[in-house]
Design a protein around this motif. Structure first.
Motif, PDB file in Angstrom:
ATOM      1  N   ARG A  50      35.893  19.626  42.054  1.00  4.78           N
ATOM      2  CA  ARG A  50      35.593  20.843  43.377  1.00  4.78           C
ATOM      3  C   ARG A  50      35.868  21.754  41.828  1.00  4.78           C
ATOM      4  O   ARG A  50      36.639  23.115  43.462  1.00  4.78           O
ATOM      5  N   ALA A  51      36.151  21.724  41.094  1.00  3.95           N
ATOM      6  CA  ALA A  51      36.665  22.704  40.126  1.00  3.95           C
ATOM      7  C   ALA A  51      36.023  24.270  40.782  1.00  3.95           C
ATOM      8  O   ALA A  51      33.970  23.979  40.521  1.00  3.95           O
ATOM      9  N   LYS A  52      36.337  25.129  40.422  1.00  2.00           N
ATOM     10  CA  LYS A  52      36.247  26.831  40.105  1.00  2.00           C
ATOM     11  C   LYS A  52      34.808  27.011  39.027  1.00  2.00           C
ATOM     12  O   LYS A  52      35.965  27.849  38.141  1.00  2.00           O
ATOM     13  N   LEU A  53      33.432  27.320  39.103  1.00  2.00           N
ATOM     14  CA  LEU A  53      33.330  27.752  37.150  1.00  2.00           C
ATOM     15  C   LEU A  53      32.146  28.447  37.258  1.00  2.00           C
ATOM     16  O   LEU A  53      31.932  29.354  39.014  1.00  2.00           O
ATOM     17  N   ARG A  54      32.144  29.773  36.356  1.00  2.00           N
ATOM     18  CA  ARG A  54      32.389  30.934  36.608  1.00  2.00           C
ATOM     19  C   ARG A  54      31.345  31.271  35.587  1.00  2.00           C
ATOM     20  O   ARG A  54      31.104  30.678  34.414  1.00  2.00           O
ATOM     21  N   PRO A  55      30.214  32.340  35.233  1.00  2.00           N
ATOM     22  CA  PRO A  55      29.731  32.981  34.215  1.00  2.00           C
ATOM     23  C   PRO A  55      30.290  32.493  32.860  1.00  2.00           C
ATOM     24  O   PRO A  55      31.537  32.730  33.350  1.00  2.00           O
TER      25      PRO A  55
END
Length: 74
Positions: A50-55
């Motif tokens: 559930r790693a939070k990925l960003r633009p």
């Protein structure tokens, strides 16, 4: 092949991204791919399902690459 994916808000979870772009059919399949070390984020093996990925980040799975871009509401 490269897929561009627009992130709405500030992030998307890795498992949700893999489902959203159609690289896996379920959350369980996404988790299994991550556990097997088959998913890379920015060139490094990612072990957090559930790693939070960003633009600006890039995700690789097999021969596919997903490039995250800012979407509406970002």
């Amino acid at each position: 092949m490269s897929i561009s994916f627009a992130v709405r808000g500030d992030h998307i979870q890795l498992d949700q991204l893999l489902k959203a772009v159609g690289l896996v059919g379920s959350g369980g399949a996404a988790h299994a791919m991550v556990e097997a070390g088959e998913v890379r984020v920015d060139g490094r093996v990612e072990s957090r399902k559930r790693a939070k990925l960003r633009p600006g980040q890039r995700v690789q799975l097999g021969g596919e690459e997903i490039v995250l871009v800012a979407g509406d509401g970002a």
